[in-house]
Structures are given as structure tokens and as C-alpha cells.
Design a protein around this motif. Structure first.
Motif, short mmCIF file in Angstrom:
data_model
loop_
_atom_site.label_atom_id
_atom_site.label_comp_id
_atom_site.label_asym_id
_atom_site.label_seq_id
_atom_site.Cartn_x
_atom_site.Cartn_y
_atom_site.Cartn_z
N ALA A 8 0.80 -1.22 0.00
CA ALA A 8 0.00 0.00 0.00
C ALA A 8 0.83 1.27 0.00
CB ALA A 8 -0.94 0.02 1.21
N THR A 9 2.11 1.16 0.32
CA THR A 9 2.97 2.35 0.33
C THR A 9 3.78 2.47 -0.96
OG1 THR A 9 4.76 1.16 1.46
CG2 THR A 9 3.15 2.32 2.84
N GLY A 10 3.59 1.53 -1.87
CA GLY A 10 4.29 1.58 -3.15
C GLY A 10 3.59 2.52 -4.12
N ARG A 11 4.20 2.70 -5.28
CA ARG A 11 3.67 3.68 -6.24
C ARG A 11 2.25 3.34 -6.70
NH1 ARG A 11 7.18 4.71 -11.16
NH2 ARG A 11 7.29 2.44 -11.25
N VAL A 12 2.02 2.08 -7.06
CA VAL A 12 0.70 1.68 -7.54
C VAL A 12 -0.24 1.42 -6.36
CG1 VAL A 12 -0.61 -0.03 -8.84
CG2 VAL A 12 1.63 0.74 -9.67
N GLY A 13 0.25 0.72 -5.35
CA GLY A 13 -0.60 0.37 -4.21
C GLY A 13 -1.18 1.57 -3.50
N GLU A 61 -8.04 -11.38 7.11
CA GLU A 61 -9.21 -11.81 7.88
C GLU A 61 -10.34 -10.77 7.83
OE1 GLU A 61 -10.33 -13.47 12.37
OE2 GLU A 61 -8.41 -12.49 11.98
N GLY A 62 -11.52 -11.22 7.41
CA GLY A 62 -12.69 -10.34 7.40
C GLY A 62 -12.79 -9.42 6.20
N CYS A 63 -11.86 -9.54 5.24
CA CYS A 63 -11.90 -8.69 4.05
C CYS A 63 -12.72 -9.36 2.94
CB CYS A 63 -10.49 -8.37 3.57
SG CYS A 63 -9.56 -7.28 4.67
N ASP A 64 -13.03 -8.59 1.92
CA ASP A 64 -13.83 -9.09 0.81
C ASP A 64 -13.03 -9.27 -0.47
OD1 ASP A 64 -16.62 -8.87 2.09
OD2 ASP A 64 -15.81 -6.85 2.37
N LEU A 65 -12.00 -8.42 -0.64
CA LEU A 65 -11.17 -8.44 -1.83
C LEU A 65 -9.71 -8.27 -1.42
CD1 LEU A 65 -13.24 -5.86 -3.94
CD2 LEU A 65 -13.26 -8.34 -4.26
N VAL A 66 -8.81 -8.69 -2.30
CA VAL A 66 -7.38 -8.56 -2.01
C VAL A 66 -6.69 -7.93 -3.21
CG1 VAL A 66 -5.22 -9.76 -1.49
CG2 VAL A 66 -7.39 -10.57 -0.50
N PHE A 67 -5.83 -6.95 -2.92
CA PHE A 67 -4.99 -6.35 -3.95
C PHE A 67 -3.54 -6.42 -3.49
CE2 PHE A 67 -2.37 -2.83 -5.36
CZ PHE A 67 -2.43 -2.98 -6.73
N SER A 68 -2.64 -6.77 -4.40
CA SER A 68 -1.22 -6.79 -4.08
C SER A 68 -0.44 -5.97 -5.10
CB SER A 68 -0.66 -8.21 -4.04
OG SER A 68 0.75 -8.17 -3.87
N GLY A 69 0.24 -4.97 -4.59
CA GLY A 69 1.16 -4.19 -5.40
C GLY A 69 2.58 -4.41 -4.94
N THR A 77 10.65 -11.57 -1.82
CA THR A 77 9.38 -11.16 -1.19
C THR A 77 8.17 -11.74 -1.91
OG1 THR A 77 10.31 -9.10 -0.32
CG2 THR A 77 7.92 -9.19 -0.60
N LEU A 78 8.16 -11.65 -3.23
CA LEU A 78 6.99 -12.12 -3.98
C LEU A 78 6.77 -13.62 -3.86
CD1 LEU A 78 7.18 -10.04 -7.29
CD2 LEU A 78 5.65 -9.71 -5.37
N ILE A 100 -0.14 -6.75 -9.24
CA ILE A 100 0.63 -6.06 -10.27
C ILE A 100 1.83 -6.92 -10.61
CG2 ILE A 100 1.94 -4.00 -10.88
CD1 ILE A 100 -1.06 -3.52 -10.56
N GLY A 101 1.96 -7.24 -11.89
CA GLY A 101 3.08 -8.03 -12.36
C GLY A 101 4.01 -7.18 -13.22
N THR A 102 4.54 -7.77 -14.25
CA THR A 102 5.42 -7.09 -15.18
C THR A 102 5.17 -7.64 -16.58
OG1 THR A 102 7.73 -6.75 -15.83
CG2 THR A 102 7.23 -8.75 -14.62
N ALA A 103 5.39 -6.80 -17.59
CA ALA A 103 5.17 -7.26 -18.96
C ALA A 103 6.08 -8.42 -19.32
CB ALA A 103 5.40 -6.10 -19.93
#
Length: 205
Positions: A8-13, A61-69, A77-78, A100-103
């Protein structure tokens, strides 16, 4: 609606989190530094590491959706975090994740059955980051989750410009770049639109 965000502290996140808050969603974000844990309405900060299964479970826990940047951060790490995220989602019966991946991990047009980073289509000489992203793709492919990997090409800072081109599993022809702003907007919308479930999607101008 509550969204778990990694990176969440990254450029996209960071921008994805902003979009979620603008739409009145709650966010739970895992961060590795207390410095980032500033009091923010509708944001619950979790201090920890995505490589730690317990920290990931607490975040999801208790969330509905997940996003990873999450980025590679020049480390594993990945590849270490994605099994934790998948296991936690299964445990919580959460289906939808966008990362978020890479081309580089899109399909090669000239050499079938190869990733772009394995061919001359990629200009990058170092492949460690792409290999880490490929491990995320392979792990998600083996899961039964509703996953999508958004794969931008060259990713400069910048706001929304529009006129995005996208293609399932390939980078659109002559794709050169896409800004952080447009990548984040596309990824956020894909969380809900589900146009590319179970696939990678190349994005560029």
C-alpha cells in the motif's frame, strides 16, 4: 466492503488505496514500517511482513477483496508472500485478487511457450524480478481463486492519461509505457469488473 492491500505504500498500491477510500471502502493494509502508519479514516494499518503467514492472515481476515502491489524489492518477497496470501484467502473463503506483475511474464509473440523475459522481446538483461513475478503467476494459476495479474510495460510516474490498450496474456503491439496513475486505475477497476479473471493482462498506451 473491505479491501486487503499489500504494498500500500508503493507507487501503484498507494493510488489503489486512494481509489478505494474515495469510493467509501474500508482498507486494511500491511506495512513493514511504523513510519507509514499514520492515522487515516477507514484505514486499518497492520505492522508486519508479507513473508510471515500470521501477519498475512491478520491482514486478510474479514476482508472481501485482495490487492497486491508488492514489488520484488530485490529479494524473494513475492515468491515467499504469495503462498501465504493464497492460503489466507482460501481459509477466509475470499475469491478475488488482483496483483501487479510485469510485462516480462506475458506470453512471447515470437517464441511460443516462453515468457517475454525469456526472449529478445524484453530489453532487460537482468531477469530476477521477472522470475519472481513468474512464480506469482504460477502459484495463482495453480489455485482456484479469481485472480488477475495486471502487467504494465515501462512504468513511469504520472497521472491518468487515458487511452489504455490492453490484451489478455500479451503486451499490445508496440506498447512502450503506461503511467502509474493509469495502471492503478485499471487494476482497481479490474477488482470489480472481472474482465480478465484467470489471466494476465498486458497494459500500455
Amino acid at each position: 466492503m473491505k479491501i486487503a492491500i499489500f504494498g500500500a505504500t508503493g507507487r501503484v498500491g498507494q493510488r489503489v488505496m486512494d481509489y478505494a477510500l474515495e469510493n467509501q471502502f474500508e482498507v486494511r493494509a500491511l506495512v513493514r514500517s511504523h513510519h507509514h502508519m499514520k492515522e487515516t479514516p477507514n484505514v486499518e494499518w497492520i505492522y508486519g511482513d508479507a513473508k510471515n503467514a500470521e501477519d498475512v492472515n491478520t491482514t486478510i481476515e474479514g476482508c472481501d477483496l485482495v490487492f497486491s502491489g508488492l514489488s520484488t524489492d530485490k529479494s524473494d518477497t513475492l515468491s515467499q508472500s504469495i503462498p501465504n496470501i493464497i492460503d489466507a484467502m482460501v481459509s477466509e473463503d475470499i475469491q478475488r485478487i488482483v496483483t501487479i506483475g510485469t510485462a516480462g511474464i506475458l506470453n512471447s509473440r515470437g517464441e511460443p511457450n516462453k515468457f517475454r523475459f525469456q526472449t529478445s522481446e524484453s530489453k532487460k538483461k537482468l531477469t530476477f524480478a521477472a522470475e519472481e513475478h513468474a512464480k506469482v503467476y504460477q502459484a495463482l494459476s495453480a489455485s482456484h481463486l479469481e485472480w488477475t495479474i495486471v502487467c504494465p510495460t515501462y512504468l513511469p510516474d504520472g497521472d491518468i492519461e487515458g487511452s489504455i490498450r490492453c490484451e489478455k496474456n500479451f503486451l499490445p503491439e508496440d506498447g512502450k509505457k503506461i503511467t502509474v496513475g493509469d495502471t492503478a486505475k485499471f487494476a482497481y477497476q479490474e477488482l470489480f469488473d472481472k474482465n480478465y479473471v484467470g489471466s494476465r493482462v498486458g497494459v500500455c498506451y
